[in-house]
Design a protein around this motif. Structure first.
Motif, PDB file in Angstrom:
ATOM      1  N   ASP A  80       0.828  -1.209   0.000  1.00  0.00           N
ATOM      2  CA  ASP A  80       0.000   0.000   0.000  1.00  0.00           C
ATOM      3  C   ASP A  80       0.859   1.253   0.000  1.00  0.00           C
ATOM      4  OD1 ASP A  80       0.689  -0.859   2.641  1.00  0.00           O
ATOM      5  OD2 ASP A  80      -0.905   0.362   3.517  1.00  0.00           O
ATOM      6  N   GLY A  81       1.982   1.231   0.727  1.00  0.00           N
ATOM      7  CA  GLY A  81       2.882   2.381   0.746  1.00  0.00           C
ATOM      8  C   GLY A  81       3.576   2.594  -0.583  1.00  0.00           C
ATOM      9  N   GLN A 130       2.386   1.581  -3.571  1.00  0.00           N
ATOM     10  CA  GLN A 130       1.359   2.009  -4.525  1.00  0.00           C
ATOM     11  C   GLN A 130       0.939   3.463  -4.312  1.00  0.00           C
ATOM     12  OE1 GLN A 130       0.227   0.474  -7.180  1.00  0.00           O
ATOM     13  NE2 GLN A 130       1.298  -1.444  -6.837  1.00  0.00           N
ATOM     14  N   ARG A 131       1.009   3.940  -3.087  1.00  0.00           N
ATOM     15  CA  ARG A 131       0.628   5.327  -2.781  1.00  0.00           C
ATOM     16  C   ARG A 131       1.788   6.301  -2.938  1.00  0.00           C
ATOM     17  NH1 ARG A 131      -1.793   5.249   2.939  1.00  0.00           N
ATOM     18  NH2 ARG A 131      -1.968   7.467   2.500  1.00  0.00           N
ATOM     19  N   GLY A 132       2.957   5.811  -3.377  1.00  0.00           N
ATOM     20  CA  GLY A 132       4.094   6.687  -3.634  1.00  0.00           C
ATOM     21  C   GLY A 132       4.736   7.251  -2.376  1.00  0.00           C
ATOM     22  N   LEU A 133       4.768   6.460  -1.296  1.00  0.00           N
ATOM     23  CA  LEU A 133       5.284   6.940  -0.017  1.00  0.00           C
ATOM     24  C   LEU A 133       6.731   6.525   0.277  1.00  0.00           C
ATOM     25  CD1 LEU A 133       2.104   6.327   2.165  1.00  0.00           C
ATOM     26  CD2 LEU A 133       2.927   8.494   1.209  1.00  0.00           C
ATOM     27  N   PHE A 141       0.100   8.431   7.627  1.00  0.00           N
ATOM     28  CA  PHE A 141      -0.230   7.825   6.342  1.00  0.00           C
ATOM     29  C   PHE A 141      -1.095   6.573   6.424  1.00  0.00           C
ATOM     30  CE2 PHE A 141       4.043   9.783   5.777  1.00  0.00           C
ATOM     31  CZ  PHE A 141       3.627  10.856   5.008  1.00  0.00           C
ATOM     32  N   ARG A 200      -3.810  -2.086   6.328  1.00  0.00           N
ATOM     33  CA  ARG A 200      -3.103  -1.265   5.338  1.00  0.00           C
ATOM     34  C   ARG A 200      -2.341  -0.187   6.102  1.00  0.00           C
ATOM     35  NH1 ARG A 200      -4.787  -5.024   3.067  1.00  0.00           N
ATOM     36  NH2 ARG A 200      -6.026  -5.168   1.181  1.00  0.00           N
ATOM     37  N   VAL A 246       1.002   0.608   5.892  1.00  0.00           N
ATOM     38  CA  VAL A 246       2.074   1.246   5.130  1.00  0.00           C
ATOM     39  C   VAL A 246       3.485   0.681   5.349  1.00  0.00           C
ATOM     40  CG1 VAL A 246       3.191   3.469   4.611  1.00  0.00           C
ATOM     41  CG2 VAL A 246       0.741   3.396   5.071  1.00  0.00           C
TER      42      VAL A 246
END
Length: 151
Positions: free
Chosen positions: A12-13, A15-18, A106, A112, A114
């Protein structure tokens, strides 16, 4: 005490660009990345990584999620690195994490959240590092600012 710890930005991190934000926070704290790779975890590695939860009802969900997309696996080094990362991550449940922590800022859901970091159980960090990295993949170097970080 200088030590190493394993950190993983979960699917999830990624995919979210973190990834960049998380790496930046760890570097800002004075920790040094000594290994890192973007990877897709297969089922065997996931089951070994989460082996302590094998008999729990959420085990299949953990394995399914961690294998659902790429992760950023890293090894960080610094004084009390395990505890520093644990504090920076926040509680496992983002709803219980303080603002300013990675999960507090986040994370949106327990499933989820991160980021993963080695727990404080003795030897846990070495076990996880060995699962994801060969010694040849870890770099030994001195950051130019280390003299300003520690006495």
């Amino acid at each position: 005490m200088t030590e190493r710890t394993f950190v993983m930005v979960k699917p999830d991190g990624v995919q979210r660009g973190l990834v960049g934000e998380i790496v930046g926070r760890l570097e800002d704290r004075g920790l040094k990345m000594v290994g890192g790779k973007l990877m897709q975890i297969d089922r065997d590695l996931a089951e070994e990584h989460y082996g302590e939860h094998e008999d729990k009802p959420f085990f299949d969900d953990l394995v399914g999620f961690i294998t659902s997309g790429p992760v950023m696996a890293m090894v960080w080094e610094g004084q009390d690195a395990v505890q520093q990362v644990r504090t920076m991550m926040g509680e496992t449940d983002p709803a219980e994490s303080a603002p300013g922590t990675i999960r507090g800022d986040f994370g949106l859901d327990l499933g989820r959240n991160v980021i993963h970091g080695s727990d404080t159980e003795p030897g846990s960090n070495e076990r996880e590092i060995d699962l994801f990295f060969d010694e040849a993949e870890l770099i030994h170097y001195e950051r130019v600012d280390e003299q300003w970080l520690y006495e």
